[in-house]
Design an enzyme around this catalytic site. Structure first.
Site, short mmCIF file in Angstrom:
data_model
loop_
_atom_site.label_atom_id
_atom_site.label_comp_id
_atom_site.label_asym_id
_atom_site.label_seq_id
_atom_site.Cartn_x
_atom_site.Cartn_y
_atom_site.Cartn_z
CB SER A 151 -29.03 7.76 -24.02
OG SER A 151 -30.01 7.18 -23.01
CE1 TYR A 196 -24.63 5.05 -21.24
CE2 TYR A 196 -26.73 5.59 -20.53
CZ TYR A 196 -25.92 5.14 -21.20
OH TYR A 196 -26.53 4.50 -22.59
P1 NDP Z 1 -24.94 -3.87 -26.08
O1 NDP Z 1 -23.93 -4.06 -24.90
O2 NDP Z 1 -25.73 -4.98 -26.43
O3 NDP Z 1 -23.97 -3.49 -27.30
C1 NDP Z 1 -22.77 -2.55 -27.15
C2 NDP Z 1 -22.01 -2.74 -28.25
O4 NDP Z 1 -21.03 -2.06 -28.23
C3 NDP Z 1 -21.57 -4.30 -28.58
O5 NDP Z 1 -21.60 -4.63 -29.77
C4 NDP Z 1 -20.26 -4.01 -27.84
O6 NDP Z 1 -19.47 -4.85 -28.65
C5 NDP Z 1 -19.80 -2.58 -28.40
N1 NDP Z 1 -18.62 -2.05 -27.64
C6 NDP Z 1 -18.60 -1.88 -26.21
N2 NDP Z 1 -17.25 -1.33 -26.02
C7 NDP Z 1 -16.46 -1.18 -27.33
C8 NDP Z 1 -15.35 -0.80 -27.76
N3 NDP Z 1 -14.51 -0.40 -26.66
N4 NDP Z 1 -15.01 -0.92 -29.01
C9 NDP Z 1 -15.99 -1.42 -29.80
N5 NDP Z 1 -17.06 -1.91 -29.67
C10 NDP Z 1 -17.60 -1.62 -28.28
O7 NDP Z 1 -25.73 -2.76 -25.95
P2 NDP Z 1 -26.86 -1.79 -26.74
O8 NDP Z 1 -27.10 -2.20 -27.91
O9 NDP Z 1 -27.90 -1.14 -25.91
O10 NDP Z 1 -26.10 -0.28 -26.93
C11 NDP Z 1 -25.74 0.28 -27.98
C12 NDP Z 1 -25.79 2.07 -27.94
O11 NDP Z 1 -26.94 2.25 -27.57
C13 NDP Z 1 -25.00 2.31 -26.72
O12 NDP Z 1 -24.18 3.54 -27.29
C14 NDP Z 1 -25.78 2.74 -25.65
O13 NDP Z 1 -25.29 3.62 -24.83
C15 NDP Z 1 -26.98 3.09 -26.56
N6 NDP Z 1 -28.16 2.89 -25.69
C16 NDP Z 1 -28.75 1.82 -25.25
C17 NDP Z 1 -29.85 1.76 -24.43
C18 NDP Z 1 -30.45 0.60 -23.72
O14 NDP Z 1 -31.42 0.76 -22.86
N7 NDP Z 1 -29.90 -0.57 -24.20
C19 NDP Z 1 -30.72 3.04 -24.48
C20 NDP Z 1 -30.25 4.19 -24.86
C21 NDP Z 1 -28.91 4.33 -25.48
P3 NDP Z 1 -18.06 -5.83 -28.01
O15 NDP Z 1 -18.39 -6.12 -26.56
O16 NDP Z 1 -17.90 -6.91 -28.99
O17 NDP Z 1 -16.90 -4.73 -28.29
#
Ligand code: NDP
Length: 240
Positions: free
Chosen positions: A133, A146
């Site tokens: 990020s 975070y």
């Molecule tokens: P979402 O919340 O839409 O997606 C997060 C994903 O992570 C989901 O598919 C969720 O699936 C999965 N997840 C969470 N915890 C677990 C776990 N314990 N085991 C397996 N899967 C898990 O958010 P984003 O798409 O935005 O996030 C994706 C990545 O991008 C993250 O690492 C985030 O930090 C990073 N990011 C996002 C930004 C933003 O502004 N959105 C900016 C910069 C980086 P499920 O709940 O089904 O397990």
């Protein structure tokens, strides 16, 4: 020639889902991992093995990788994307929220790396893409814990890149600014969520998950002797 297996953690929404759709459209077989397996299956992608895996559970993760490799051949790319953002002030945030972020964003990412790295080193071929990020490069209000996890992703990626460079495995960090996904909805402090949402509206919206997926695919699709070490991308109107 058939394309190699791509593994995506956290493929049930947001950036992971966008990566799944893009790599599937390009013809890759996929291993899609998340806790909400119904959401993975609902994507309806061909040649996609969907498994309910919490990235904090290394044994289950490894079993899913072994199953996918037995079916589709060796994994050539893992996108370590699963992550959680629970914003708060250190003085009053529930320590359980720090633990969750450290477990998923840091230990879960290490576990994803470990699940494919021995095979990639043996084959002297493969790519590991870690989703960090802009919060892995600089700090923001309410992001202390975070940011700690995302600075760790940057550090782990750069250290690992050097560790495996001479064995021809690429390690790439993708660092997005704010992206329109479900991520913010998990922050428990309503005031922080409202402030973040208002800021996104003020700047005219943030980038889409598909924008990040395109950056992931660009980095992966360079020739194997070219390692795009890091891509930082954000909305043009995002200042910090
Ligand atoms: P979402 O919340 O839409 O997606 C997060 C994903 O992570 C989901 O598919 C969720 O699936 C999965 N997840 C969470 N915890 C677990 C776990 N314990 N085991 C397996 N899967 C898990 O958010 P984003 O798409 O935005 O996030 C994706 C990545 O991008 C993250 O690492 C985030 O930090 C990073 N990011 C996002 C930004 C933003 O502004 N959105 C900016 C910069 C980086 P499920 O709940 O089904 O397990």
């Amino acid at each position: 020639m058939s394309l190699p297996l791509v593994i995506i953690t956290g493929a049930s929404s947001g950036i992971g889902e966008a990566c799944a759709r893009l790599f599937s459209a390009q013809g890759h077989p996929l291993l899609l991992l998340a806790r909400r397996v119904a959401r993975l299956e609902a994507l309806g992608l061909p040649n996609a093995l969907c498994r309910e895996v919490d990235v904090c559970d290394h044994e289950t993760l490894l079993a899913a990788v072994n199953e996918a490799e037995a079916r589709f051949g060796a994994a050539d790319l893992i996108v370590n994307n699963a992550g959680q953002m629970l914003l708060g002030r250190i003085a009053d945030q529930d320590p359980a929220e720090w633990s969750r972020m450290l477990d998923v964003n840091v230990k879960g990412l290490l576990s994803g790396i470990r699940s494919v790295l021995p095979g990639m080193l043996a084959r002297r071929h493969g790519t590991i893409i870690n989703i960090s990020s802009v919060a892995g490069r600089k700090t923001f209000d309410f992001h202390a814990a975070y940011c700690g996890t995302k600075f760790a992703v940057h550090a782990i990626s750069e250290n690992l890149r050097q560790e495996v460079a001479l064995q021809d495995v690429r390690v790439i960090t993708i660092a997005p600014g704010a992206v329109e996904t479900e991520l913010l909805t998990h922050t428990s402090d309503q005031g922080i969520r409202d402030g973040y949402t208002a800021w996104k509206e003020e700047i005219g919206g943030v980038i889409a998950a598909a924008d990040v997926a395109a950056a992931v695919a660009f980095a992966y699709q360079q020739p194997q002797n070219v390692c795009v070490r890091e891509i930082v991308l954000a909305a043009t109107r995002q200042q910090p």
